[in-house]
Design an enzyme around this catalytic site. Sequence first.
Site, mmCIF file in Angstrom:
data_model
loop_
_atom_site.group_PDB
_atom_site.id
_atom_site.type_symbol
_atom_site.label_atom_id
_atom_site.label_comp_id
_atom_site.label_asym_id
_atom_site.label_seq_id
_atom_site.Cartn_x
_atom_site.Cartn_y
_atom_site.Cartn_z
ATOM 1 N N LEU A 1 8.697 -0.132 -6.866
ATOM 2 C CA LEU A 1 10.047 -0.515 -6.459
ATOM 3 C C LEU A 1 10.240 -2.026 -6.514
ATOM 4 O O LEU A 1 11.370 -2.503 -6.648
ATOM 5 C CB LEU A 1 10.325 0.002 -5.044
ATOM 6 C CG LEU A 1 10.236 1.537 -4.899
ATOM 7 C CD1 LEU A 1 10.367 1.947 -3.433
ATOM 8 C CD2 LEU A 1 11.300 2.226 -5.740
ATOM 9 N N LYS B 1 5.174 22.100 -11.291
ATOM 10 C CA LYS B 1 6.566 21.898 -11.733
ATOM 11 C C LYS B 1 6.631 22.096 -13.249
ATOM 12 O O LYS B 1 5.861 21.473 -13.988
ATOM 13 C CB LYS B 1 6.999 20.478 -11.351
ATOM 14 C CG LYS B 1 8.351 20.057 -11.900
ATOM 15 C CD LYS B 1 8.730 18.654 -11.441
ATOM 16 C CE LYS B 1 9.993 18.181 -12.129
ATOM 17 N NZ LYS B 1 10.312 16.787 -11.824
ATOM 18 N N GLY C 1 0.817 -1.210 0.000
ATOM 19 C CA GLY C 1 0.000 0.000 0.000
ATOM 20 C C GLY C 1 0.852 1.261 0.000
ATOM 21 O O GLY C 1 0.525 2.256 0.635
ATOM 22 N N PRO D 1 13.461 21.764 -19.290
ATOM 23 C CA PRO D 1 12.057 22.157 -19.159
ATOM 24 C C PRO D 1 11.093 21.116 -19.719
ATOM 25 O O PRO D 1 11.461 20.310 -20.575
ATOM 26 C CB PRO D 1 11.992 23.411 -20.041
ATOM 27 C CG PRO D 1 13.000 23.159 -21.124
ATOM 28 C CD PRO D 1 14.081 22.293 -20.526
ATOM 29 N N ILE E 1 7.491 7.210 -10.330
ATOM 30 C CA ILE E 1 6.026 7.198 -10.280
ATOM 31 C C ILE E 1 5.486 7.019 -11.696
ATOM 32 O O ILE E 1 4.499 6.311 -11.921
ATOM 33 C CB ILE E 1 5.503 8.473 -9.578
ATOM 34 C CG1 ILE E 1 5.824 8.346 -8.074
ATOM 35 C CG2 ILE E 1 4.009 8.680 -9.805
ATOM 36 C CD1 ILE E 1 5.494 9.551 -7.233
ATOM 37 N N SER F 1 0.935 -3.533 5.201
ATOM 38 C CA SER F 1 1.323 -3.720 6.595
ATOM 39 C C SER F 1 1.801 -2.391 7.173
ATOM 40 O O SER F 1 2.839 -1.866 6.762
ATOM 41 C CB SER F 1 2.446 -4.762 6.648
ATOM 42 O OG SER F 1 3.143 -4.642 7.852
ATOM 43 N N ALA G 1 8.540 14.221 -6.722
ATOM 44 C CA ALA G 1 8.550 14.990 -7.973
ATOM 45 C C ALA G 1 8.095 14.096 -9.122
ATOM 46 O O ALA G 1 8.427 12.911 -9.153
ATOM 47 C CB ALA G 1 9.954 15.519 -8.246
#
Length: 510
Positions: A337, A81, A14, A99, A350, A42, A53
């Site tokens: 991960l 951003k 989670g 950019p 992400i 957990s 970011a």
Amino acid sequence: MREDAIRRVVIVGGGTAGWMTTAALARVLGENPTIDICLIESDEIGTVGVGEATIPQIVLFNAMLGIDEAEFVRETNATYKLGIEFVDWTRIGHRYVHPFGFYGLDMKGVEFHHFWLKGRTLGDETPLDAYSLSVMGALSSRFAHPRPDQPNSPLSKLGYAFQFDAGLYARFLRRLAEASRVRRVEGRIVDVARNAESGLVDAVVLQSGDRIPGDLFVDCSGFRGLLIEGAMASGFEDWSSWLPCDRAFAVPCESSGDRQPLTRSTARAAGWQWRIPLQHRTGNGYVYSSAHISDDEAAATLLANLDGTPLAEPKPLRFTAGHRKRAWVGNVVALGLAGGFLEPLESTSIHLVQSGIARLLALWPTRHFDRVEIDRFNAETQREYVDIRDFLVLHYKATERDDTAFWDYCRTLPPPAGLADKLSMFRANGRVFREHQELFTETSWLAVMVGQGIEAGGYHPAADVLSDAETLRRLHHIRDVVRETAAAMPLQEAYLQQIGCSLIPVKRAS
Ligand SMILES: Cc1cc2nc3c(=O)[nH]c(=O)nc-3n(C[C@H](O)[C@H](O)[C@H](O)COP(=O)(O)OP(=O)(O)OC[C@H]3O[C@@H](n4cnc5c(N)ncnc54)[C@H](O)[C@@H]3O)c2cc1C
């Protein structure tokens, strides 16, 4: 209804990956009453809790979930951003911005940067930054949403992303997912039951003794890869020779009040330091190579380079650059991960979760788990990792820095083949090629190659379609338009206040 359809999906973990996956599956599959979606996490183990970011694709992900942007920005203490500022990467004292969005304007079917390169041969030394609305706006702390309804304005193609509190984002997604038919189970998984015949995972077993069965398991258990590695022994492709940073310290500090919509990355003796300004605080971290600096030195360097009082003890993190050899094995798919890690230099983790979810949905399996579809998933995942790796290595390779053993190692490292090819193409005649819809666009490659001092040997011959005088005139005009448009953008601070963010009073470090 297909007989072989997946009925029970179990998401293990989670953290950001687990809740992004659960929210997306609930949105896309949740209305099907025959599918049960269950997430196990957990509290005792907890989450990584950094990852603040992002890149512009997150805007699409949030839109797919039907998220109201202003509410999301308020709830996650987010800021906008427009790019990443790189400090001391090329050489100490140098800075440039990578950019989002575009530079200038393509003309007569020729990419803008070839006219910029031609301008340089004619004596116009204006930096590339002057042609980017993102850079000009961000450096003056301004932000605006893109305006596709104004096709003649540089605002039409502005790209943007967010910086946010990762813990609050996971909580936000949890609320969203739990509003649909998603079950959340709290408990520590202590065993994984595999079918003796098929080798597929039948169930996970909790410390309480409860058994949670499933047809498909999405492993979002973080670095440990509980199912993908622990049960399915996928194997790990280790890229630490190309990306030697293997540890980080992360620490939040009080906000300095700087409202530039930029993530900052500052190169240090044995790695680099991130600085991510949120509404209420600033996130910081030092990503470093443990072969080149001690943990104590790294923590001290980080604490000595904050723009406000630290709000916690530095949190240590360890990792290895690389990815699982197979992100999907049997009925287990690894995301986040658990699937792999590339350092957050270009804020890609992400996004890798998001693209993994999209790929999983596109190849949503049946209980037969067709080999050809799994192979496709794994090949595309691997390609995505390779593309990002090459872009990250560019930052380390293209440097003049020779002040420490770490930079000597990075500068003299033979580049991966794809990167070597891109460097030669640019050095020859300023060509920038984007392979097979890779994540980073021509703008990104150009920004970092030019920013880090790679010289183009020439420009596209087709840029001579404009005379020398006309080229210089148009370059001048484009940068005037960019400067004037940037000056008319609202300050980010005002923008955030306008959507109801209560920006806390700024405390300055004494
Ligand atoms: C130093 C650093 C900086 C980063 N910065 C960025 C960034 O700026 N931008 C970006 O996009 N990404 C960044 N990332 C990556 C980002 O943090 C992760 O991709 C993201 O948080 C997803 O993590 P996760 O959900 O995969 O894993 P985790 O956060 O580790 O979550 C794992 C989950 O699995 C559960 N779990 C594990 N074992 C068990 C068990 N036995 N039983 C039950 N539950 C279990 C845990 O409780 C937890 O809920 C960064 C990462 C690091 C290390």
